[in-house]
Design a protein around this motif. Structure first.
Motif, PDB file in Angstrom:
ATOM      1  N   MET A 126       0.825  -1.203   0.000  1.00  0.00           N
ATOM      2  CA  MET A 126       0.000   0.000   0.000  1.00  0.00           C
ATOM      3  C   MET A 126       0.861   1.257   0.000  1.00  0.00           C
ATOM      4  O   MET A 126       0.535   2.252  -0.654  1.00  0.00           O
ATOM      5  N   ALA A 127       1.963   1.230   0.743  1.00  0.00           N
ATOM      6  CA  ALA A 127       2.819   2.414   0.858  1.00  0.00           C
ATOM      7  C   ALA A 127       3.481   2.773  -0.466  1.00  0.00           C
ATOM      8  O   ALA A 127       3.894   3.921  -0.660  1.00  0.00           O
ATOM      9  N   PHE A 128       3.586   1.820  -1.394  1.00  0.00           N
ATOM     10  CA  PHE A 128       4.158   2.092  -2.715  1.00  0.00           C
ATOM     11  C   PHE A 128       3.109   2.581  -3.713  1.00  0.00           C
ATOM     12  O   PHE A 128       3.469   3.000  -4.819  1.00  0.00           O
ATOM     13  N   ALA A 129       1.843   2.525  -3.341  1.00  0.00           N
ATOM     14  CA  ALA A 129       0.779   2.892  -4.278  1.00  0.00           C
ATOM     15  C   ALA A 129       0.850   4.369  -4.646  1.00  0.00           C
ATOM     16  O   ALA A 129       1.295   5.205  -3.850  1.00  0.00           O
ATOM     17  N   GLU A 130       0.375   4.688  -5.844  1.00  0.00           N
ATOM     18  CA  GLU A 130       0.374   6.072  -6.321  1.00  0.00           C
ATOM     19  C   GLU A 130      -1.012   6.691  -6.305  1.00  0.00           C
ATOM     20  O   GLU A 130      -1.136   7.912  -6.324  1.00  0.00           O
ATOM     21  N   ASP A 131      -2.054   5.864  -6.283  1.00  0.00           N
ATOM     22  CA  ASP A 131      -3.416   6.381  -6.382  1.00  0.00           C
ATOM     23  C   ASP A 131      -4.287   5.714  -5.320  1.00  0.00           C
ATOM     24  O   ASP A 131      -4.165   4.513  -5.057  1.00  0.00           O
ATOM     25  N   TRP A 132      -5.180   6.486  -4.717  1.00  0.00           N
ATOM     26  CA  TRP A 132      -6.027   5.981  -3.646  1.00  0.00           C
ATOM     27  C   TRP A 132      -6.911   4.828  -4.096  1.00  0.00           C
ATOM     28  O   TRP A 132      -7.141   3.882  -3.337  1.00  0.00           O
ATOM     29  N   ASP A 133      -7.403   4.868  -5.325  1.00  0.00           N
ATOM     30  CA  ASP A 133      -8.275   3.795  -5.792  1.00  0.00           C
ATOM     31  C   ASP A 133      -7.566   2.441  -5.810  1.00  0.00           C
ATOM     32  O   ASP A 133      -8.219   1.398  -5.771  1.00  0.00           O
ATOM     33  N   GLU A 134      -6.244   2.459  -5.847  1.00  0.00           N
ATOM     34  CA  GLU A 134      -5.485   1.213  -5.853  1.00  0.00           C
ATOM     35  C   GLU A 134      -5.492   0.539  -4.483  1.00  0.00           C
ATOM     36  O   GLU A 134      -5.334  -0.681  -4.389  1.00  0.00           O
ATOM     37  N   ILE A 135      -5.699   1.318  -3.408  1.00  0.00           N
ATOM     38  CA  ILE A 135      -5.586   0.731  -2.066  1.00  0.00           C
ATOM     39  C   ILE A 135      -6.805   1.013  -1.186  1.00  0.00           C
ATOM     40  O   ILE A 135      -6.748   0.821   0.028  1.00  0.00           O
ATOM     41  N   ARG A 136      -7.897   1.447  -1.775  1.00  0.00           N
ATOM     42  CA  ARG A 136      -9.122   1.628  -0.988  1.00  0.00           C
ATOM     43  C   ARG A 136      -9.552   0.320  -0.348  1.00  0.00           C
ATOM     44  O   ARG A 136      -9.963   0.276   0.816  1.00  0.00           O
ATOM     45  N   LEU A 137      -9.474  -0.759  -1.107  1.00  0.00           N
ATOM     46  CA  LEU A 137      -9.918  -2.057  -0.614  1.00  0.00           C
ATOM     47  C   LEU A 137      -9.074  -2.539   0.566  1.00  0.00           C
ATOM     48  O   LEU A 137      -9.636  -2.902   1.612  1.00  0.00           O
ATOM     49  N   PRO A 138      -7.735  -2.594   0.454  1.00  0.00           N
ATOM     50  CA  PRO A 138      -6.986  -3.066   1.620  1.00  0.00           C
ATOM     51  C   PRO A 138      -7.139  -2.183   2.849  1.00  0.00           C
ATOM     52  O   PRO A 138      -7.105  -2.684   3.978  1.00  0.00           O
ATOM     53  N   ALA A 139      -7.321  -0.876   2.649  1.00  0.00           N
ATOM     54  CA  ALA A 139      -7.556  -0.003   3.807  1.00  0.00           C
ATOM     55  C   ALA A 139      -8.847  -0.398   4.514  1.00  0.00           C
ATOM     56  O   ALA A 139      -8.902  -0.491   5.753  1.00  0.00           O
ATOM     57  N   ALA A 140      -9.905  -0.651   3.741  1.00  0.00           N
ATOM     58  CA  ALA A 140     -11.183  -1.071   4.331  1.00  0.00           C
ATOM     59  C   ALA A 140     -11.054  -2.437   4.998  1.00  0.00           C
ATOM     60  O   ALA A 140     -11.621  -2.666   6.086  1.00  0.00           O
ATOM     61  N   LEU A 141     -10.296  -3.350   4.392  1.00  0.00           N
ATOM     62  CA  LEU A 141     -10.123  -4.678   4.974  1.00  0.00           C
ATOM     63  C   LEU A 141      -9.308  -4.624   6.261  1.00  0.00           C
ATOM     64  O   LEU A 141      -9.559  -5.390   7.203  1.00  0.00           O
TER      65      LEU A 141
END
Length: 284
Positions: free
Chosen positions: A214-229
């Protein structure tokens, strides 16, 4: 939309996703949900019937909460056609399943292998050998090299710093549980035995790599799911405070475990809410 359609090239789709992806997710969710229900609600049926004797009650509760998260994790894979929103899970899932297999083979004599008594040790081993192996073939080729989406907005710098710090917290606990469970037992919120400690470590190690991704992601849509999980996993674990609070050790470590979990869950939820706010502003 039809439940089963055919994409160009003849690939079968179910609910818009490829058949093998849908099957992997649904089968994984079914097993995870079964384990969650078993650990939470039928503790008397664990000794002698599950793959190994999970104990004490708080170890069952932790694993049950972890499988609540895993149920949602698999369902998300089963119904998400866009692999740009799923590729975060690849390395972390391999580390998670790899840690479970390490614990299983390390303590293999403690598992129940007599099929006349229970089949679950065999089912457990089959699941965690074939789940990561099949994942290698389910992920579309080249998806990890595709550019990030640009629909959710950039990751806030402070959020990224939190994610990096969180990796360290998770790794510290996960490695201690694997390498020296006897020492971990002296600093843990409930009684630990080496097998359950190394099984529990799988969630710490898996999440360490998921959060690092997640910390390497560039866009929020890429990690919305793991944040919610992550928040779901935290809430499920906090529910164990209410259900089994009297079984925690009356020590400072139990308080640190509970308070730390609450703080990390709230911070992840807060950063997620702020990223969602920025996302909506960018679309207004």
């Amino acid at each position: 939309m039809a439940v089963i359609v055919t994409r160009k090239g003849g690939t079968p789709l179910i609910f818009g996703v490829r058949l093998e992806q849908f099957g992997w997710g649904v089968l994984g969710a079914s097993a995870a949900l079964l384990f969650a229900i078993w650990m939470f609600f039928f503790p008397a049926q664990v000794p002698g019937l599950f793959a190994w004797d999970v104990h004490p009650r708080l170890a069952q509760a932790f694993i049950g909460a972890g499988y609540v998260f895993r149920t949602a994790f698999f369902l998300a894979v089963a119904f998400q056609p866009n692999w740009l929103r799923l590729r975060w899970m690849f390395w972390g899932n391999l580390v998670f399943t790899g840690t479970l297999l390490l614990a299983t083979y390390w303590h293999i004599e403690e598992f129940h292998w007599d099929p006349s008594q229970t089949i679950w040790a065999h089912v457990w081993l089959i699941l965690y050998v074939y789940e990561p192996v099949s994942l290698l073939y389910i992920i579309p080729r080249g998806v990890r090299a595709l550019p990030a989406p640009t629909t959710g907005g950039p990751i806030v710098r402070l959020f990224r710093i939190f994610l990096v710090a969180l990796v360290g917290v998770l790794l510290t606990n996960g490695l201690m549980l694997i390498i020296n469970p006897a020492f971990a037992d002296t600093r843990w919120a409930w009684d630990l035995n080496p097998l359950d400690a190394r099984i529990i470590a799988a969630w710490f190690m898996g999440w360490a790599v998921w959060v690092a991704t997640m910390a390497f992601a560039e866009d929020w849509d890429e990690i919305r799911l793991p944040a919610a999980l992550f928040v779901l996993n935290g809430v499920a674990l906090m529910a164990t405070f209410v259900a089994f609070g009297s079984e925690f050790r009356p020590t400072d470590t139990a308080g640190a475990y509970r308070n730390g979990l609450i703080v990390l869950t709230v911070l992840m939820a807060g950063f997620g809410a702020y990223q969602e706010y920025r996302r909506r502003l960018s679309r207004a």
